[in-house]
Every structure is written in C-alpha cells, then in structure tokens.
Design a protein around this motif. Structure first.
Motif, mmCIF file in Angstrom:
data_model
loop_
_atom_site.group_PDB
_atom_site.id
_atom_site.type_symbol
_atom_site.label_atom_id
_atom_site.label_comp_id
_atom_site.label_asym_id
_atom_site.label_seq_id
_atom_site.Cartn_x
_atom_site.Cartn_y
_atom_site.Cartn_z
ATOM 1 N N VAL A 139 17.717 -14.576 3.906
ATOM 2 C CA VAL A 139 18.037 -15.999 4.079
ATOM 3 C C VAL A 139 19.044 -16.451 3.032
ATOM 4 O O VAL A 139 20.008 -17.170 3.336
ATOM 5 C CB VAL A 139 16.748 -16.846 4.002
ATOM 6 C CG1 VAL A 139 17.093 -18.336 4.039
ATOM 7 C CG2 VAL A 139 15.805 -16.495 5.156
ATOM 8 N N THR A 151 22.693 -19.707 8.263
ATOM 9 C CA THR A 151 21.238 -19.609 8.383
ATOM 10 C C THR A 151 20.716 -20.260 9.656
ATOM 11 O O THR A 151 19.726 -19.792 10.229
ATOM 12 C CB THR A 151 20.529 -20.240 7.171
ATOM 13 O OG1 THR A 151 21.027 -21.577 6.980
ATOM 14 C CG2 THR A 151 20.788 -19.431 5.910
ATOM 15 N N HIS A 157 13.295 -13.780 10.808
ATOM 16 C CA HIS A 157 13.699 -12.728 9.877
ATOM 17 C C HIS A 157 12.539 -11.762 9.674
ATOM 18 O O HIS A 157 11.397 -12.180 9.472
ATOM 19 C CB HIS A 157 14.098 -13.339 8.531
ATOM 20 C CG HIS A 157 15.363 -14.121 8.575
ATOM 21 N ND1 HIS A 157 16.587 -13.592 8.206
ATOM 22 C CD2 HIS A 157 15.609 -15.406 8.951
ATOM 23 C CE1 HIS A 157 17.525 -14.517 8.354
ATOM 24 N NE2 HIS A 157 16.963 -15.616 8.802
#
Length: 238
Positions: A139, A151, A157
């Motif tokens: 991130v 982002t 993620h």
C-alpha cells in the motif's frame, strides 16, 4: 496483436511484473538494510515489531536474550538470500511505509503498467495484488509512484502472511475465497513460472510477464500465456 481476457478480478504480482526487480533488490533493500536495527530499537512497545523480532529469534533459534545486533545479523542474511521470511517482510514494510510517506522513496512502474491497470479498472475489472512484500509495504509503495497515487485502483492486497506462499496452490484457493469468486474468473499476472503453475492448479487464468532484462525474461512459461508488456493484453469484465 492484443489478446483479450475476460475476468472479474485481475491479481498482479509486483516485482518483475509492475516494477523492475532492482526496485526491490537495490532501492528498497538498500533503504531498509541500515534502518532495521534503529527501527527495532525505536519501537520497543510496538506489538507488530516485537512480534516480528520474536519470530526472528524463534526461526533462527536465537535465545530470547539475543541482542538487536544479533537479530539484525539474521535479517541481513535473509535479505542476502532473498528469503521470503514473514518477520523480515513485516519490518521492511514498516520502514518502507515511512520512506514513502516522507517522500524519500518513490515507486517506478514500467511505463506500460499505469495505462493498462487504469483501463482495466475503468472497464469494470476489479484489481488486487499478491506479492511477497507485506501488505503495508504494498500500500505504501502504491501511494507514491511515478504515476501518482494509485492506491484507489486496488481493492485487495495479499501477501505470504494473509494468503500463504506464492508457489502453493492453497494460497490461490484462499485468495479466490476472499475475493468470493470462482477461481476461473480470476487472472493472475506474474513473471515467475512456478507462481503461475500454482495459480493454474487452482483453476486461475494465468499470464506470464517476460520482460527484457528481468531475471525471468527468458524463462519457459510452458502453457501459460506470455507477454512482454501489458500493452499486449486487455482484460474486460464478465
């Protein structure tokens, strides 16, 4: 000629796929290496840091009384081996997070990356990342890039802590479960054939990145689709 794939999710590796390997092995590793010891010393009350240090001592079979210097010596050894050790990735991620926040670090994407992922996202394809680097590091690295803050393009993620090893089928099964879609509706992009093999074993669509000058640029991708640039493929939603 452009190949068109249909998927609900596109999951992307980072190193060798979105960025040059040197971005990690040179820029990021060199940034983290001298800061590991000071970071541990400066954050004695941070549960994430203390848990990582405890893990290092356990894995390396160091005594509980092992000094920060001894712990750092192990961490540096793992870095030299490019070992995907979870406590190392955690500490690196925290250090990189600060580096990106301060502007000392900037992620340099390959020039074909941002236009492609923005086009896929604009078309309705959902985007995620699966990298050996920690989620915090991922991130942070996407927050300051040569193409701005990206982002917002990525909804999920995954790393080796919350998903599992990148060369094991079970990790891809776990990710598909979190994304809540059949495996066949996910396409994975990576430069490492063994990772693509593991994803394909779970039924994922797979595409290999054979980038010029990268470690896997001349690799045998077998039955996996192979491209040298994201400009060679389009992903559209189901």
């Amino acid at each position: 000629m452009t190949t068109t794939l249909t998927a609900r999710w596109a999951v992307l590796d980072i190193e060798g796929t979105l960025t040059a390997t040197s971005q990690v092995h040179v820029v990021l590793y060199d940034y983290a290496r001298p800061r590991l010891g000071p970071w541990i010393e400066e954050h004695p009350g941070d549960p994430e840091v203390t848990a990582a240090v405890t893990q290092v001592r356990h894995v390396a079979r160091l005594p509980e009384s092992a000094s920060t210097e001894e712990v750092v010596e192990v961490l540096h050894g793992w870095m030299d081996e490019d070992r995907k050790a979870a406590p190392l990735k955690t500490l690196q991620g925290l250090i990189w997070q600060r580096g990106y926040a301060s502007g000392e670090l900037i992620t340099e994407f390959f020039p074909d990356v941002a236009p492609a992922v923005r086009a896929w996202r604009g078309a309705g394809v959902r985007l995620a990342v699966f990298s050996s680097g920690s989620v915090a590091g991922q991130v942070a690295s996407f927050s300051r890039t040569t193409d701005g803050d990206v982002t917002s393009l990525f909804e999920a993620h995954f790393d080796t802590v919350n998903a599992g090893p990148k060369r094991e089928k079970s990790s891809y099964r776990a990710i598909a479960s979190v994304l809540d879609v059949p495996s066949a509706e996910v396409v994975f992009f990576s430069d490492v054939p063994a990772e693509l093999d593991a994803a394909a074993a779970d039924g994922w669509q797979t595409v290999g990145l054979a980038r010029d000058g990268e470690p896997y640029g001349d690799a045998d991708f077998g039955a996996h689709a192979k491209i040298r640039s994201f400009g060679e493929v389009a992903v559209v939603p189901l």
